[in-house]
Scaffold this active site. Structure first.
Site, mmCIF file in Angstrom:
data_model
loop_
_atom_site.group_PDB
_atom_site.id
_atom_site.type_symbol
_atom_site.label_atom_id
_atom_site.label_comp_id
_atom_site.label_asym_id
_atom_site.label_seq_id
_atom_site.Cartn_x
_atom_site.Cartn_y
_atom_site.Cartn_z
ATOM 1 N N SER A 123 29.727 43.647 45.969
ATOM 2 C CA SER A 123 30.628 42.634 45.423
ATOM 3 C C SER A 123 32.066 43.050 45.733
ATOM 4 O O SER A 123 32.446 44.204 45.514
ATOM 5 C CB SER A 123 30.417 42.551 43.909
ATOM 6 O OG SER A 123 31.349 41.655 43.384
ATOM 7 N N GLY A 124 32.828 42.119 46.276
ATOM 8 C CA GLY A 124 34.231 42.401 46.596
ATOM 9 C C GLY A 124 34.415 43.007 47.969
ATOM 10 O O GLY A 124 35.527 43.340 48.359
ATOM 11 N N THR A 128 32.237 36.608 51.277
ATOM 12 C CA THR A 128 32.591 35.193 51.195
ATOM 13 C C THR A 128 33.789 34.902 52.095
ATOM 14 O O THR A 128 33.824 33.883 52.791
ATOM 15 C CB THR A 128 32.880 34.823 49.742
ATOM 16 O OG1 THR A 128 31.763 35.228 48.970
ATOM 17 C CG2 THR A 128 33.115 33.351 49.578
ATOM 18 N N ASN A 173 35.594 41.856 41.524
ATOM 19 C CA ASN A 173 36.132 40.841 42.445
ATOM 20 C C ASN A 173 36.639 39.661 41.621
ATOM 21 O O ASN A 173 35.915 39.135 40.773
ATOM 22 C CB ASN A 173 34.995 40.404 43.396
ATOM 23 C CG ASN A 173 35.458 39.383 44.423
ATOM 24 O OD1 ASN A 173 36.625 38.993 44.432
ATOM 25 N ND2 ASN A 173 34.541 38.963 45.276
ATOM 26 N N SER A 176 34.320 36.459 42.554
ATOM 27 C CA SER A 176 32.990 36.954 42.894
ATOM 28 C C SER A 176 31.976 35.811 42.912
ATOM 29 O O SER A 176 31.910 34.999 41.985
ATOM 30 C CB SER A 176 32.583 37.997 41.857
ATOM 31 O OG SER A 176 31.324 38.506 42.195
ATOM 32 N N SER A 177 31.223 35.752 43.999
ATOM 33 C CA SER A 177 30.196 34.695 44.099
ATOM 34 C C SER A 177 29.047 35.128 43.192
ATOM 35 O O SER A 177 28.476 36.203 43.395
ATOM 36 C CB SER A 177 29.686 34.581 45.528
ATOM 37 O OG SER A 177 30.746 34.678 46.436
ATOM 38 N N GLY A 400 24.778 42.289 48.395
ATOM 39 C CA GLY A 400 24.179 43.493 48.973
ATOM 40 C C GLY A 400 23.540 44.315 47.872
ATOM 41 O O GLY A 400 23.478 43.874 46.701
ATOM 42 N N GLU A 402 23.037 46.465 44.869
ATOM 43 C CA GLU A 402 23.915 46.721 43.730
ATOM 44 C C GLU A 402 23.360 47.917 42.969
ATOM 45 O O GLU A 402 22.184 47.931 42.585
ATOM 46 C CB GLU A 402 23.996 45.502 42.818
ATOM 47 C CG GLU A 402 24.895 44.430 43.421
ATOM 48 C CD GLU A 402 25.286 43.341 42.441
ATOM 49 O OE1 GLU A 402 24.671 43.268 41.353
ATOM 50 O OE2 GLU A 402 26.194 42.563 42.774
HETATM 51 N N1 LIG Z 1 39.357 39.882 55.652
HETATM 52 C C1 LIG Z 1 40.061 39.950 54.543
HETATM 53 N N2 LIG Z 1 41.400 39.944 54.616
HETATM 54 C C2 LIG Z 1 42.135 39.992 53.501
HETATM 55 N N3 LIG Z 1 41.610 40.045 52.267
HETATM 56 C C3 LIG Z 1 40.275 40.045 52.139
HETATM 57 C C4 LIG Z 1 39.433 39.989 53.281
HETATM 58 N N4 LIG Z 1 38.156 40.004 52.858
HETATM 59 C C5 LIG Z 1 38.202 40.072 51.488
HETATM 60 N N5 LIG Z 1 39.463 40.081 51.070
HETATM 61 C C6 LIG Z 1 39.911 40.159 49.671
HETATM 62 O O1 LIG Z 1 38.853 40.638 48.930
HETATM 63 C C7 LIG Z 1 38.480 39.727 47.920
HETATM 64 C C8 LIG Z 1 37.000 39.729 47.731
HETATM 65 O O2 LIG Z 1 36.394 39.196 48.847
HETATM 66 P P1 LIG Z 1 35.104 38.279 48.718
HETATM 67 O O3 LIG Z 1 35.237 37.313 47.637
HETATM 68 O O4 LIG Z 1 34.832 37.788 50.042
HETATM 69 O O5 LIG Z 1 34.041 39.355 48.344
HETATM 70 P P2 LIG Z 1 32.485 39.171 48.281
HETATM 71 O O6 LIG Z 1 31.890 40.190 49.172
HETATM 72 O O7 LIG Z 1 32.143 37.785 48.510
HETATM 73 O O8 LIG Z 1 32.161 39.574 46.815
HETATM 74 P P3 LIG Z 1 31.098 38.964 45.834
HETATM 75 O O9 LIG Z 1 29.802 39.565 46.180
HETATM 76 O O10 LIG Z 1 31.593 39.402 44.515
HETATM 77 O O11 LIG Z 1 31.161 37.515 46.011
HETATM 78 C C9 LIG Z 1 39.012 38.391 48.370
HETATM 79 O O12 LIG Z 1 39.318 37.573 47.301
HETATM 80 C C10 LIG Z 1 40.244 38.788 49.135
HETATM 81 O O13 LIG Z 1 41.341 38.942 48.279
HETATM 82 MG MG LIG Z 2 31.414 36.296 47.552
#
Ligand SMILES: Nc1ncnc2c1ncn2[C@@H]1O[C@H](COP(=O)(O)OP(=O)(O)OP(=O)(O)O)[C@@H](O)[C@H]1O
Ligand SMILES: [Mg+2]
Length: 1038
Positions: A123-124, A128, A173, A176-177, A400, A402
């Site tokens: 997560s984070g 997404t 996050n 977070s999705s 992924g 956890e």
């Molecule tokens: N390529 C990137 N460039 C800049 N910031 C990023 C990038 N990828 C992620 N972030 C930052 O990290 C935060 C978390 O990313 P994201 O929401 O994609 O995580 P996630 O893997 O989907 O987590 P979750 O499993 O909780 O949904 C985003 O809100 C953004 O601020």
């Molecule tokens: Mg996500």
């Protein structure tokens, strides 16, 4: 091809290949496959750190992309970056999520197959974000038509809506999705995105009723309260302050500064309008959202009997209003439970504790099912009704591994999901690869890899797997608890090597595993799960009473979510665990037939800080993402393989032997091709049906060379095509020319025919005219006669006599004889006139003299004819040759003519040289200075000559004239001239006597002499025996 040219081309390809190979990123290696110590985790982390410090967040492991969340904007997602990666071969540019997207897209377009991109990570970690970047990449770079723009916009705008309802702020996050998401993007044959389909997995419903400290509920609640219009809120019975709602304030994070709910609300509202939501849909949807908030605020109290009551029914009324149910029925359903006992239903009151459970269950069920409805609704707006074949790229953004301090039912499901996905990866990349090498007869050093099927089986096996045991415990009559579930596990799978509990571990496991916990040894590492809440969460029970209320709701969304059929179905609905297992099964079925691409996301630190690289955290993720294992496999195997046909089809233009067609077996063609472009033996292997290329760089060098050769091919194709066009044009022109020529020849032939026909007629008429030429003029001969006349006249023009003496004349045809005569005369007259005009006075005088001569001698004296040709001289003696004395004696008389003569004495006929000089008055016979005889013309009696050709002339004088000595007998070389001159001076033409035979001449008074003339063989003058002068002359023509 010219060998020199060919050499240059080869050289160019080689240079091009080398050129792109050397232009590699200098900071770390951009592909872990190129790491020297590829088995060392430290080297792996070092390389990742080096790159991260340089803001290079992407690195490949072969075709897998490792992405580290930068937690800052790096400016690498601009449109120009997208354009840069568009259509470029995979390894040509630094690693990027766009390269993965573009590679999948191009493979899909060229091979018309389906793909998916699996994005996983903690997560984070940025899953997404990565999936959004990919979606944006397709939206910007794919071809687009105006009519399909709406499909693209919907695909893009489905995201904020889903995120509003499915994402929440967590400790890890802010966005977070809280559900797994699989999204298919459908492309038509032109590569235009035309539609999509979304599947959601395991929405975290428990968040609706409970949030950990520092976390929030789903975004939509806060967005509605912050951004919703005042009248909408009033209509929903809501206040703007989220702290007023229990479901929103447990985490004490109702007000979150890092999120802008108001702005997000605008985005979501705008998205709703694009993805086909009607006003009624929205009203119903927000009615449900508001009713969940109202539900949370219902408080239960205990009555004296220990039953639950609701002292304040204010919220109940709002819920009843918003969901379209009867408030009392709802109240009843929240405080009572229907128990079915055999044939009858018993209603028993609930304790406040149970009522809270029922309330929360209702909130979770309502929210969970509404989320599913929302996904379906979005899908119906994304659906492409066109039935033509589509290809898809699926984006799987799924949690992924956890591993927390305390892991519950959710983590168990999530980690099971990751095991399954790992199994897919194993099946797709390792097992399949190895099997393929074997099948292809390629030497392969077997790689030891962990096949996690054993763990998957542990979880999912029918009757014996953990999920089955859990389901059994849930359904089992009697008091089933989480503990009894654990005991059952120990009983059933206790022997399994990947399963451990405190009891089974003995003294060793005591510290690590609690009494309520079990431990699974996942492929990535150990994870300990607490069984607390497993049964409840797996059951996910909603009391039947409440279900009935919801089925009767007048809210259309709820009616679609809670079907009456469900009530009538006596069978228990499948448990959450089984549902998840089934949906995972169908997801894997869907993925297995698609080409995979992988993105592994890594979170660099727990504090969401940019430029902070937490080694420990990252090592943990590298382990749980299975990256080292993946690298090991990639290094051992071949990076690329293709069927000979495909490889040859794509690259055959690089070798003259295989271009444009290779007629032999494709394998031999590939061998010839790679030899030509200079593959080294260690770079490739040739299998039975495929070529295997060990290093990606070999492939992209080939791809570069192909790119380069394409331009040349295009030029050649263009030239051939132009040639074709030219030839077509030429053939057309030639046909036209031939036609024209044929026509023209026809015209000429017809003209010739006419001409010949005319000629035949002319000839026929001519012949007819010729036949009838002697007849009087008639139509039959008229033309012929005209022709003959004309012809004769025209001919005559060139044959007229040139002078008067020319007696020739063109013979006339019979009919023209008369005309010819007339013409001849005319012509002669004309010639004569012309001649006369041209005669000078002198000549005329001479001619007159000749006329006189003619009158005197013509036909009388021999030699006359000869004399005609000799012109007369003015005088035969120059005045200078006459003795001056003589001239003096002559006096004033002008010498008119002089000629040397021989004078014969009258008696002895002695010949003497004398000059005969004629003046106007007299003729003189002169000897030097003496005038021997002067004969005045008055005394002149005549002149005699013979008829023969001799030159004798006798000037007769009057015998009475005493001054005279007698007749003068002279011989002259020019007798005709001399006689004529004399006659003309005397002006007596008839005084000349041409005698024949002999003549008499006067010698002296009474005495006469005779001259006899006759002809002989030679001229001779002599005195004969008779005393006569005999003159012999040669006979000549007269
Ligand atoms: N390529 C990137 N460039 C800049 N910031 C990023 C990038 N990828 C992620 N972030 C930052 O990290 C935060 C978390 O990313 P994201 O929401 O994609 O995580 P996630 O893997 O989907 O987590 P979750 O499993 O909780 O949904 C985003 O809100 C953004 O601020
Ligand atoms: Mg996500």
């Amino acid at each position: 091809m010219d060998p020199k040219k060919e050499e240059v081309r080869r050289e160019h390809i080689r240079l091009h290949m080398e050129g792109t190979l050397t232009a590699r990123d200098k900071v770390g290696v951009q592909d872990f496959v190129l790491l020297d110590a590829h088995t060392s985790e430290s080297a792996f982390v070092d390389n990742l750190r080096k790159r991260f410090n340089e803001n290079l967040i992407y690195t490949y492991i072969g075709t897998l992309l490792v992405s580290v969340n930068p937690y800052q904007e790096l400016g690498i997602y601009t449109v120009s970056q997208m354009e840069l990666y568009q259509g470029v071969s995979f390894f040509e540019l630094p690693p990027h999520v766009y390269a993965i997207a573009d590679n999948a897209y191009r493979m899909m377009c060229s091979e018309l197959n389906n793909h998916f991109i699996l994005i996983s990570g903690e997560s984070g970690a940025g899953k997404t974000e990565a999936s959004k970047k990919i979606l944006q990449y397709f939206a910007v770079t794919c071809p687009m038509t105006e009519s399909l723009q709406i499909a693209r916009d919907r695909l893009l705008l489905s995201n904020p809506v889903l995120e509003a309802f499915g994402n929440a702020k967590t400790l890890r996050n802010d966005n977070s999705s809280r559900f797994g998401k699989y999204m298919d993007i459908q492309f038509d044959f032109q590569g235009i995105p035309v539609g999509g389909h979304i599947i959601s997995y395991l929405i975290e419903k428990s968040r609706v009723v409970y949030q950990n400290q520092g976390e929030r509920n789903f975004h939509i609640f806060y967005q509605l309260l912050a951004g919703g219009e005042a009248d909408r809120l009033a209509h929903l019975g809501l206040e703007r302050d989220p702290r007023l709602y229990k479901y929103l304030s447990q985490g004490h994070r109702a007000k979150e500064s890092s999120l802008n709910d108001k702005n997000d609300w605008k985005t979501v509202s705008n998205a709703f309008s694009v993805i086909d939501f009607t006003k009624a849909d929205l009203e119903n949807l927000f009615g449900i959202i508001a009713s969940v908030l109202h539900l949370g605020n219902i408080c239960f109290e205990e009555d004296p009997q220990g039953c639950a009551t609701v002292p304040d029914t204010h919220e109940i009324k709002w819920i009843a209003k918003l969901l379209g149910v009867c408030p009392s029925v709802l109240l009843d359903a929240l405080t009572h439970r229907k128990i079915e006992a055999k044939t009858e239903e018993v209603i028993c009151p609930l304790t406040p504790g149970h009522s809270v459970y029922a309330r929360d269950a209702m909130a979770k069920a309502v929210y969970g099912r509404t989320f599913t409805w929302l996904v379906n609704k979005i899908n119906s707006s994304l659906v492409n009704k066109d039935v033509t074949k589509k290809t898809v790229i699926g984006l799987l953004d799924i949690y992924g591994f956890e591993v927390f301090d305390k892991n519950g039912f959710e983590q168990f499901c999530i980690n099971y999901c990751n095991e399954k996905l790992q199994q897919l990866l194993i099946e797709r990349t390792l097992k399949a690869e190895q099997a393929e090498y074997e099948m292809e007869g390629i030497e392969w050093e077997p790689i030891q890899y962990f096949n996690n099927k054993i763990i998957c089986d542990l979880v999912e096996e029918r009757h014996k797997g953990i999920i089955s045991i859990l389901d059994e415990e849930c359904l089992r009559p009697g008091p089933a608890t989480d503990l009894s579930f654990l005991e059952k596990l120990e009983e059933t799978v206790g022997e399994h090597a990947h399963f451990q509990t405190r009891k089974l571990a003995g003294p060793k496991g005591r510290k690590r595993i609690g009494w309520m916990e079990f431990q699974l040894l996942h492929y990535a590492g150990e994870v300990t799960y607490c069984t607390k809440g497993f049964l409840e969460k797996n059951n996910d029970l909603l009391y039947r009473h409440l279900k009935e209320v919801l089925c009767r709701s007048s809210n259309r969304i709820l009616r679609e979510c809670f079907l009456v059929a469900e009530l009538e179905n006596r069978r228990r609905p499948p448990t959450v665990g089984t549902q998840f297992k089934d949906s995972l099964g169908s997801l894997l079925e869907m993925l297995i037939c698609k080409e995979p691409s992988y993105i592994r996301c890594i979170k660099p630190n727990d504090t969401k800080e940019p430029s902070k690289f937490d080694d420990f955290l990252i090592r943990h993720q590298i382990k749980y993402l299975g990256l080292m294992e993946h690298l090991r496999v990639r290094r051992a195997g071949f990076a690329y393989r293709r069927r000979y046909e495909h490889f040859l089809q794509r690259y055959k233009s690089l070798c003259p032997d295989t271009w444009p067609h290779w007629h032999g077996p494709p394998g031999e063609g590939v061998e010839r091709l790679i030899k030509y472009i200079g593959y080294r033996p260690e770079e490739y292997k040739l299998g039975k049906t495929k070529i295997f290329i060990r290093f990606p760089r070999t492939l992209f060098a080939t791809e570069d060379a192909f790119e380069f050769s394409k331009h040349q091919l295009v030029a050649r194709i263009q030239a051939t095509y132009k040639g074709r066009l030219g030839r077509r044009e030429y053939v057309k022109k030639r046909q036209v020319t031939t036609k024209l020529e044929a026509h023209w020849r026809g015209v000429l032939a017809r003209r010739e025919v006419q001409r010949r026909r005319w000629a035949v007629q002319v000839i026929r008429r001519f012949i007819k005219g010729f036949i009838h030429r002697h007849r009087p003029l008639c139509p039959d001969n008229e033309e012929f006669i005209v022709f003959v006349r004309k012809n004769y006249i025209l001919n005559l023009r060139n044959h007229v006599p040139k002078n008067v003496l020319d007696k020739s004349w063109l013979r006339p045809p019979g009919i023209l004889e008369h005309a010819s005569d007339l013409l001849r005369k005319m012509c002669l007259r004309n010639l004569v006139r012309k001649y006369c005009r041209g005669v000078t006075d002198e000549r005329r005088a001479m001619m007159q003299q000749k006329v006189v001569t003619s009158e005197i001698f013509r036909g009388k004296k021999e030699g006359y004819a000869d004399s005609l040709r000799q012109p007369f001289a003015t005088s035969r003696i120059d005045e200078g040759d006459i003795h001056p004395k003589v001239l003096q004696l002559i006096g004033s008389e002008k010498v008119e003519y002089g000629v040397p003569v021989i004078k014969y004495d009258r008696k002895g006929f002695k010949a003497r040289q004398r000059q005969l000089i004629l003046t106007r008055k007299a003729a003189y016979v002169v000897e030097m200075a003496k005038i021997k005889q002067k004969i005045e013309y008055s005394a002149l009696k005549g002149v005699s000559t013979s008829s023969l050709s001799d030159g004798i002339l006798v000037i007769h004088v009057s015998p009475e004239d005493i001054k005279q000595k007698g007749d003068a007998v002279l011989q002259c070389e020019h007798p005709f001239e001399a006689v004529t001159k004399l006659v003309m001076l005397v002006k007596k033409e008839n005084m000349v006597n041409v005698v024949q035979g002999s003549l008499q001449f006067y010698i002296s008074p009474g005495k006469e002499g005779t001259i006899v003339f006759h002809t002989g063989l030679e001229e001779h003058i002599y005195k004969d025996k008779n005393g006569q002068l005999t003159v012999v002359s040669v006979r000549r023509k007269s």
